[in-house]
Design an enzyme around this catalytic site. Structure first.
Site, short mmCIF file in Angstrom:
data_model
loop_
_atom_site.label_atom_id
_atom_site.label_comp_id
_atom_site.label_asym_id
_atom_site.label_seq_id
_atom_site.Cartn_x
_atom_site.Cartn_y
_atom_site.Cartn_z
N SER A 35 17.94 10.05 28.98
CA SER A 35 17.37 10.15 30.33
C SER A 35 16.62 11.46 30.52
O SER A 35 15.76 11.57 31.38
CB SER A 35 18.48 10.01 31.39
OG SER A 35 19.42 11.05 31.26
N SER A 125 29.23 26.61 32.86
CA SER A 125 28.12 27.50 33.23
C SER A 125 28.65 28.71 33.97
O SER A 125 29.64 28.63 34.71
CB SER A 125 27.16 26.73 34.13
OG SER A 125 26.25 27.61 34.76
N TYR A 150 25.28 20.84 41.64
CA TYR A 150 25.31 20.93 40.17
C TYR A 150 26.41 21.90 39.73
O TYR A 150 27.25 21.59 38.89
CB TYR A 150 23.94 21.40 39.64
CG TYR A 150 24.03 22.10 38.31
CD1 TYR A 150 24.17 21.37 37.13
CD2 TYR A 150 24.01 23.49 38.22
CE1 TYR A 150 24.30 22.02 35.91
CE2 TYR A 150 24.13 24.14 37.01
CZ TYR A 150 24.29 23.40 35.86
OH TYR A 150 24.43 24.05 34.66
N LYS A 154 30.34 21.50 37.63
CA LYS A 154 30.88 22.29 36.51
C LYS A 154 32.27 22.82 36.90
O LYS A 154 33.22 22.77 36.11
CB LYS A 154 29.95 23.45 36.16
CG LYS A 154 28.59 23.04 35.63
CD LYS A 154 28.69 22.36 34.27
CE LYS A 154 27.37 21.89 33.73
NZ LYS A 154 27.48 21.03 32.55
N GLY A 295 19.68 30.79 47.32
CA GLY A 295 20.79 30.54 46.38
C GLY A 295 20.83 31.52 45.21
O GLY A 295 21.78 31.52 44.44
#
Ligand code: UD1
Length: 343
Positions: A35, A125, A150, A154, A295
């Protein structure tokens, strides 16, 4: 012979890890739904190493598609890279990110349990350290306070894995917390190929160098850092890949869940990276100062001591190596496009 299964094995970090494992003589099996990667990565891995690993095109979250992978092979360990990774998209489509990333981890863990596979290495991460910790970041700091879905996936998968290791005394879980991977294999055959406009700094710089974009926006020059621009710990993807080989070796004799940073320990600012790229490749990178990006934090870099102590691993490549190798890969993409257009 025992095999190592790499989910997401055709992606940026997965493909480099496959190459380093094959160079060390491991038997490697790749799973990827393609993908966010392309089938020709397999040919490229073969060109680099002389070995063509077994490949399954499958979604790691798909129990049925993943069953033959576990049933028909003697898998000794799994390195789980599969997952969506675009920070901005995860803010727009949080459910997609939670569903996909958590589902794939759960499916792989369930199949590991069924087929008695006891070693799991997770592509985590530095994002799990969130906004509130001050670098150098050590593994014992509290995680959380993350700014996007996201990053939360994690974090959540780390928690799931810690629980799984508590419940199963034989399980070895290594949570590898990556800092900012850049660079590419020295062959120039594999590297990071973002879809559309790159979000991350190095792919953007490389596209400016290639003339695809006319300038780079530097997001903020008023941070409390060396020159006002954001500071990150950029690590060459080959060093990062070798960190996985070291983690795999470590997991042979380890049980429980252990978080380990993979970073260099050095902070580099946006302007420093631009200048390193210009020096290493002799190309000017036009840039403009733009507002801060939501962010972002001012500074992030690892304390790399735990990786040295437990894995006997540290990053070896320089920022110049990173810049040279990123550019070699980017030039290769440009050449391919030219050949395709001239046909
Ligand atoms: C981001 C993600 C992180 C993810 C990582 C790898 C956030 C908050 N963090 O890290 O979760 O694991 O990517 O995918 O999104 N910059 C510019 N101009 C640009 C692009 C970036 O000035 O066009 C600056 C940023 O402000 C930052 C630095 O370059 O200071 C690095 O940015 P980037 O490469 O996107 O990585 P991170 O934000 O550190």
């Amino acid at each position: 012979m025992e095999s190592v299964l790499l989910t997401g094995g055709m992606g940026y970090i997965g493909s480099h890890t496959a190459v380093e494992l094959l160079r060390e003589g491991y038997d490697v099996i790749l799973v990827d739904d393609l993908s966010n990667s392309s089938a020709d990565v397999l040919d490229r891995i073969e060109s680099i190493t002389g070995v063509r690993p077994k490949f399954y095109q499958a979604d790691a979250a798909d129990h049925e598609a993943m069953t033959p992978v576990f049933r028909d092979n003697n898998i000794g360990a799994v390195i789980h890279f599969a997952g969506y990774k675009a920070v901005g998209e995860s803010v727009q489509k949080p459910l997609l990110y939670y569903r996909n990333n958590i589902d794939s981890a759960l499916t792989v863990l369930e199949l590991m349990e069924k087929y008695n596979v006891q070693r799991f290495i997770f592509s985590s991460s530095a994002t799990v350290y969130g906004e509130h910790n001050t670098p150098p970041l050590t593994e014992d700091l509290p995680t959380g306070g993350i700014t996007n879905p996201y990053g939360w996936t994690k974090y959540m998968i780390e928690e799931i894995l810690k629980d799984a290791a508590k419940a199963n005394q034989e399980l070895s879980v290594v949570l590898l917390r990556y800092f900012n991977p850049i660079g590419a294999d020295e062959s120039g055959l594999i590297g990071e190929k973002p879809n559309g406009i790159p979000n991350n700094l190095m792919p953007y710089i490389a596209q400016v160098a290639a003339g695809i974009r006319d300038h780079l926006n530097v997001f903020g020059n008023d941070y409390p850092t060396v020159d006002g621009t954001g500071v990150r710990d950029y690590i060459h993807v080959t060093d990062l890949a070798r960190g996985h080989v070291a983690a795999l070796r470590y997991s042979r004799t380890h049980t429980g869940a252990e978080a380990i940073n993979l970073g260099t320990g050095n902070g580099v600012s946006v302007l420093q990276l631009i200048h390193a790229f210009e020096e290493a490749n002799g190309i000017r990178i036009p840039y403009e100062i733009a507002p801060r990006r939501a962010g972002d934090v001012a500074e992030m870099y690892a304390c790399p001591d735990k990786a040295e102590k437990l894995l006997n691993w540290h990053a070896e490549k320089t920022i110049e190596d990173c810049c040279r190798d990123s550019w070699r890969f980017q030039k290769g993409i440009a050449d391919e496009l030219r050949v395709m257009r001239s046909r």
